[in-house]
Scaffold this motif. Structure first.
Motif, PDB file in Angstrom:
ATOM      1  N   SER A  78     -14.835   6.079  13.081  1.00  0.00           N
ATOM      2  CA  SER A  78     -14.755   7.506  11.919  1.00  0.00           C
ATOM      3  C   SER A  78     -14.435   8.670  12.750  1.00  0.00           C
ATOM      4  CB  SER A  78     -16.190   7.465  11.541  1.00  0.00           C
ATOM      5  OG  SER A  78     -16.371   6.189  10.638  1.00  0.00           O
ATOM      6  N   GLN A 126     -15.735   6.754   3.293  1.00  0.00           N
ATOM      7  CA  GLN A 126     -16.298   5.510   2.931  1.00  0.00           C
ATOM      8  C   GLN A 126     -17.113   5.377   1.596  1.00  0.00           C
ATOM      9  OE1 GLN A 126     -19.045   4.889   6.283  1.00  0.00           O
ATOM     10  NE2 GLN A 126     -19.601   2.770   5.567  1.00  0.00           N
ATOM     11  N   ASP A 207     -11.500   6.084   5.522  1.00  0.00           N
ATOM     12  CA  ASP A 207     -12.838   5.596   6.176  1.00  0.00           C
ATOM     13  C   ASP A 207     -13.335   4.676   5.656  1.00  0.00           C
ATOM     14  OD1 ASP A 207     -14.799   5.308   7.907  1.00  0.00           O
ATOM     15  OD2 ASP A 207     -15.172   7.256   8.324  1.00  0.00           O
ATOM     16  N   GLU A 208     -13.157   3.472   5.625  1.00  0.00           N
ATOM     17  CA  GLU A 208     -13.755   2.309   5.060  1.00  0.00           C
ATOM     18  C   GLU A 208     -13.824   2.441   3.711  1.00  0.00           C
ATOM     19  OE1 GLU A 208     -17.339   0.788   7.040  1.00  0.00           O
ATOM     20  OE2 GLU A 208     -17.035   2.078   8.654  1.00  0.00           O
TER      21      GLU A 208
HETATM   22 MG   LIG Z   1     -17.750   5.239  10.358  1.00  0.00          MG
END
Ligand SMILES: [Mg+2]
Ligand SMILES: Nc1ncnc2c1ncn2[C@@H]1O[C@H](COP(=O)(O)OP(=O)(O)OP(=O)(O)O)[C@@H](O)[C@H]1O
Lengths: 286, 460, 431
Positions: A78, A126, A207-208
């Motif tokens: 990240s 995320q 990010d994810e």
């Molecule tokens: Mg992360």
């Protein structure tokens, strides 16, 4: 060090020496550089206060490609991703050194403005984070602040197009005025993607993006990423190796803040060259 | 002094009781603590409690009702013509009697009967004091002795002591309820009596307020008009001015502190701003009357406006200053409660800081901010000293901030400070005003706390 | 359209809008900074006003008189009976001394004005001097006595001499006398001890804050002895023992609401319950303390609960695990750890009570009381009420005394808050 050098020799024996040599970097196995890069990172170090989180990472992100970043939790994926559109600026103690260029322009150059940078490098987080506003306003927010639309009609069309590209249009077209927070998790994440592409960036960082989603929603987003690749350059962090294999062309493996190995996705997953990569991929740790 | 001596004596007795109770428990088992159900100190505590608590309860009851009972006896013994006086007059007479017995009245011509009554009063008081002394001490000693005698090795002293403490804890926590009930009842009862004299509708909707009732029935002059609208209008006007000052400044400084200020600046500026919250309101009132009001008046004169020296503007602005830290610390809380993800979302799109704040953070924090502002409004409505010292007394129905207006709290204070008869409409009116004040602030608080709680839950 | 071109167009637009957006950004930032600076300005302006108005009150103008302790006016030489000494005409001594200094003043009206330069309190000073040392009788001495408040104001420069004589509290003939006195070095400013050793008075130069401070002390004493144990007990019950049911919910809501009830309403409660129902006397610290205790209770309960909450459950589990009763767990382990937080909350509550005025007005603590109270049952004022009373007085000299009293009050409050901060810092624990 030992690993790396053997890997290098392996590489040299594989193809023409001089050119390929150029494509590797100290400490990293595989082809770090690409021919047609959108973003180039050289010797990037990142510190949180005293603590160093990224160690000397060099990596290219190719045009209209999906590059995925994998690695055990806390390895700095990240952090690295957030360097690419200077989201790290929002963290007081975070310091970035090295060089990151986008289309030849150094983005950490003192004179460079983060606002247009972030307009061209969008980000999806995320956890879906729609604003507490209507679906319409969520999408329209970017175009509005950047002054991209001339009138209401134009804005409507941008909203519609973005939602369509994000594959959400059919589901929400009748309730554009309802709050974005009222959607399901998967829908919210697609809303955030639509929000990011509404300003037509060149690069999208993710990010994810699927970590909070069920398999069906995940599948939809993966499909979406595949479609978006035509027009956008995408960097995605993921914990799912299947996902990385499915959506990306290149894969980078991070370990404890170092970029260990990078290469064609097929190659990384079928024949990793570095021991750590192999361990991770075969599930021995991480 | 007398009562405090008694209390100190009782405390001394309690420590003695602790000592003897503890010793007794030890001697029962011959020093083998393991044979006792509880630790020796619990037996000591138990004995001390028996010794002290009944006596202290007796003491407080005695003091509470002493005056009433003694006065009753004195009234009984008064001559018939005095006894049959109307209650207000009788109260005055009794007041004189009390003052006389304390030697506060040094008038040469004291009525014979009055002097007698006063002597009677003071002798009764003396007897009562003596009796209290004797009774309280004997209760303490007897109860302590009894508790000591009952100690056995199986006695569950710890459980008993804990039960007693638990009871104390429970009753402490219910004190808040009783306070509320006390407030409601005391305000409600007097208001009922007020509304028997003045119709509710007149009070709530009347446009004129002039509470000066005639002291003697034959006196010329007004009979008192109790229309509370001008008071509430005045309160609202001043509150509005205060909010116009406090909300933007408080909110903007909270935003700057939370989103822009560096750590150094924050640690320096924040406590200084919070000083404003710790300054007593009487100081603000003095400041308003001494500096701010003349300042506005002179400024008005300079630009050709007549500004009253008790203008709503001065009181409102100073009240606003007082409320700034209140608004800013509440806003600070809610702004910090907005999740970072929300900020990231906006920054990630390329929004500038101010765009993020204005378009994302403030809308997200809005319910919390609204709740905070409501709390501040309730605070401003109930604020007393600033308006008592800086706002006027005349009940003007005016929306002009340069004029003097009066407020609910100012009127409560003026009606109740100084000599008062407890049954006149004038005094009772203060309770009616307080009732409305209480209801309004209570409602505002309930709503505000509800909103804030809902807001918190949203981001938990 | 090709995405590349689309992006190009976008970036152009973005660049176009940038200046405007950054300008807005700057303005917004300035707005925020401005708000803070405004707040800081208010604080400093308030303090500057109070201090600049008040610091002069710590000094008091004195006048040097040549006093002849005339046996004819006091008592024969050798007289020691306090009864006789205390009844003597000391004012006459001062008048005689003044007449001697200004022999040219003969007109009765003028003489009265002349005597007015000296405070009425000066005769008490002489009386005290004689009563403590009767040997003074018959002797001559130079005595510094307190000047009248108008003289004091003149010397401190608070009287505007450009005003016409009729608008001034000090007339032209008085000015002349004062100049004469000054030329003879008979006027001096000294530290104002009266301010700290006297009770209230109608004469500014004789008034002090000792009575108010004593009243505040007794009031806070009552407030503390009730509010602290009850507040802590309530917090312990609610946090540690209370079952989660509607009753405890009700208590919670109640406490939160009580914290926001206007303070004046508590005053009315005190008036109706303590004074009218229980018949307790008006104006006494006992009632004031009771009212303030009810008022600060929510603050203390809320702070104490927060302190209890911050003690980690593991400590409770550890104690319970070795067989301590819940009560022992609390008293032996939880309370000591939570105590600093509770004390901090209590100090803040006490500071709030110390500055509170409105409810005390309701229970009659506004009476004019000269004597310094000696117990919780003596009528007394408290510091903020004294400030309120003085602020209402017309004399210029009371303005500086009000400000000075405010400085004293603020000094108490600031030290209490610093103490709270220090406590919090010292015992702050991160679990
Ligand atoms: Mg992360
Ligand atoms: N705001 C921050 N302040 C200080 N240290 C941080 C901060 N954010 C991350 N770190 C540290 O930097 C390192 C890398 O964190 P990062 O979030 O980039 O990991 P990650 O690879 O994304 O992990 P995950 O897969 O769990 O998301 C970690 O050791 C983390 O503790």
């Amino acid at each position: 060090m030992n690993d790396t050098s053997t890997a290098k020799t392996g590489l040299q024996s594989e193809a023409g020496a001089a050119m390929k040599q150029n494509r590797t970097a100290e400490g990293t196995v595989g082809e770090v550089y690409v021919d047609d890069p959108r973003m180039t990172c050289r010797n990037v170090d990142v510190y949180y206060g005293e603590k160093q989180a990224i160690f000397d990472v060099s990596l290219d992100v190719g045009k209209n490609q999906v590059i995925s970043m994998i690695g055990p939790s806390g390895c700095g994926k990240s952090t690295f991703l957030r360097c690419l559109n200077r989201m790290n600026d929002t963290i007081d103690i975070c310091r970035v050194t090295g060089q990151i260029k986008m289309d030849g322009q150094d983005i950490y150059d003192g004179g460079l403005d983060v606002v247009p940078l972030r307009a061209s490098v969008g980000m999806v987080f995320q956890k879906p984070n729609p604003f507490p506003k209507s679906i319409y306003d969520n999408i329209a927010y970017g175009p509005r602040i950047h002054g991209l639309c001339d009138d209401k009609q134009h804005l409507d069309s941008i909203v519609e197009k973005s939602l369509q590209r994000a594959g959400l249009w059919e589901e929400v077209k009748d309730r554009l005025d309802q709050p974005g927070t009222g959607l399901s998790g998967g829908q919210q994440q697609r809303l955030c993607i639509a929000r990011a592409i509404a300003v037509s960036p060149e690069v999208i960082l993710m990010d994810e993006p699927c970590s909070a989603l069920d398999p069906i929603a995940t599948a939809k987003i993966e499909e979406l990423i595949d479609e978006l690749r035509e027009n956008f350059t995408i960097a995605i962090v993921t914990h799912s190796m299947q996902q990385a294999a499915r959506v990306s062309q290149r894969t980078a493996y991070f370990h404890l803040g170092k970029l260990i190995e990078v290469g064609e996705t097929d190659q990384i997953f079928t024949s990793p060259r570095h021991k750590l990569t192999e361990d991770y991929i075969t599930g021995r740790f991480g | 002094m007398h009562t405090s001596t008694l209390i100190i004596l009782l405390l001394g007795l309690m420590s003695l009781a602790y000592y003897f109770g503890r010793k007794r428990s030890l001697s029962i088992v011959g020093g083998k603590i393991r044979d006792l159900h509880s630790l020796p100190s619990y037996y000591g505590l138990q004995t001390a409690m028996w010794c002290g608590i009944p006596a202290l309860i007796l003491l407080s009851l005695w003091i509470s009702f002493e005056e009433t009972v003694v006065t009753g006896i004195v009234v009984e013994s008064l001559p018939q013509e005095l006894q049959s006086l109307p209650p207000e007059r009788l109260d005055l007479v009794l007041n004189d009697v009390r003052n006389l017995s304390k030697g506060d009245i040094v008038s040469s011509t004291v009525d014979q009967t009055m002097q007698q009554a006063a002597d009677h009063y003071s002798s009764l008081m003396d007897i009562s004091h003596m009796a209290l002394f004797v009774v309280a001490l004997s209760v303490a000693i007897l109860a302590g002795l009894w508790a000591r005698r009952t100690i056995t090795r199986e006695q569950r002293a710890r459980n008993r002591v804990e039960k007693a403490i638990n009871f104390f804890l429970l009753s402490s926590s219910t004190l808040a309820i009783f306070t509320t009930i006390g407030i409601v009842l005391s305000v409600l009862f007097e208001s009922m009596r007020f509304f028997q004299q003045i119709p509710v509708t007149e009070f709530l909707f009347g446009l004129e307020w002039s509470p000066q009732t005639a002291i003697r029935p034959d006196q010329v002059g007004s009979s008192g008009v109790f229309g509370s609208v001008p008071l509430f209008a005045g309160t609202m006007l001043i509150t509005l001015i205060a909010m116009i000052v406090a909300v933007p400044i408080g909110l903007m400084s909270a935003i700057y502190m939370a989103e822009y200020a560096g750590k150094r600046f924050r640690t320096l500026a924040k406590p200084v701003l919070e000083v404003l919250a710790g300054i007593p309101t009487v100081v603000y009132g003095f400041f308003a009357a001494l500096t701010v009001a003349p300042f506005f008046r002179d400024m008005g004169t300079n630009i050709g406006l007549t500004v009253s020296s008790e203008s709503a503007l001065a009181a409102g602005v100073v009240m606003g200053i007082m409320i700034i830290p209140f608004v800013s610390s509440l806003s600070d809380d809610v702004i910090n409660a907005v999740p970072q993800a929300m900020r990231d979302g906006a920054y990630g799109l390329g929004a500038t800081r101010s765009e993020t704040i204005r378009n994302v953070i403030i809308p997200a924090a809005l319910p919390g901010i609204v709740g905070g502002v409501l709390l501040a409004v309730s605070r401003a409505i109930g604020e007393t000293m600033i308006v008592v010292m800086a706002a006027g007394l005349s009940a003007n129905l005016s929306a002009n901030p340069l004029e003097a207006v009066t407020t609910v709290t100012v009127q409560i204070v003026t009606l109740l400070v100084g000599d008062q008869e407890f049954d006149s409409a004038k005094t009772l009116a203060a309770f009616a005003l307080a009732l409305v004040l209480f209801v309004i602030t209570l409602a505002l608080n309930m709503i505000a706390l509800h909103i804030v709680r809902k807001y918190r839950e949203q981001y938990e | 359209m090709n995405n590349q071109q689309q992006h190009q167009k976008t970036m152009e637009r973005v660049q176009q809008g940038l200046d405007r957006r950054y300008r807005k950004e700057r303005h917004f930032r300035w707005l925020g900074l401005g708000a803070i600076i405004l707040g800081l300005l208010f604080v400093s302006f308030l303090f500057i006003t109070i201090i600049s108005n008040g610091y002069t009150a710590f000094q008091q103008t004195y006048v040097k008189l040549d006093v002849f302790y005339d046996p004819e006016m006091i008592a024969p030489i050798g007289e020691t009976d306090p009864e006789v000494l205390s009844r003597a005409n000391y004012g006459g001594l001062i008048k005689a001394s003044m007449r001697q200094m200004f022999p040219e003043v003969t007109n009765r009206r003028e003489k009265k004005v002349l005597y007015g330069l000296i405070s009425t309190g000066a005769s008490y000073e002489l009386r005290n001097a004689v009563m403590s040392n009767p040997a003074l009788i018959g002797s001559k001495a130079e005595v510094w006595v307190v000047a009248d408040d108008d003289v004091d104001m003149l010397i401190k420069g608070h009287i505007d001499l450009r005003l016409p004589e009729s608008d001034r509290r000090i007339k032209d003939n008085q000015l002349g006398w004062i100049h004469l006195l000054q030329e003879q070095d008979r006027i001096e400013k000294r530290f104002n001890t009266t301010f700290f050793t006297a009770g209230d008075s109608r004469e500014p130069e004789l008034s002090g804050i000792k009575g108010a401070i004593a009243g505040s002390f007794f009031t806070l004493l009552i407030c503390l002895t009730i509010a602290f144990p009850v507040g802590v007990a309530a917090a312990v019950y609610l946090e540690e023992f209370a079952p989660k049911n509607r009753w405890t919910d009700l208590i919670e809501v109640n406490i939160n609401n009580l914290a926001a009830v206007p303070s004046i309403v508590f005053g009315l409660l005190g008036l109706a319950v303590f004074i009218n129902f229980f018949g307790l006397p008006r104006s006494v610290p006992l009632v004031g303390g009771l009212v303030l205790a009810l008022m600060t209770l929510p603050t203390i309960i809320i702070a104490s609960r927060a302190a209890l909450k911050s003690v980690p459950p593991s400590i409770r589990e550890a104690a319970l695990g070795i067989g301590a009763s819940p009560m022992q767990t609390i008293t032996h382990h939880v309370l000591p750890l939570a105590l600093p937080g509770m004390l901090t909350g209590t100090i803040i509550g006490m500071a709030q009570a110390l500055g509170e005025t409105a409810p005390l007005l309701m229970i009659g603590m506004v009476a004019f009381i000269v004597d310094v109270p000696g117990s919780v049952m003596d009528p007394s004022a408290v510091l903020p009420v004294q400030i309120y009373l003085w602020a209402d007085s017309p004399e210029r000299a009371f303005v500086e005394r009000t400000s000075a009293a405010i400085m004293v009050l603020l000094a108490f409050l600031i030290s209490m808050n610093l103490l709270a901060v220090w406590l919090r810092k010292k015992f702050e624990r991160r679990w």
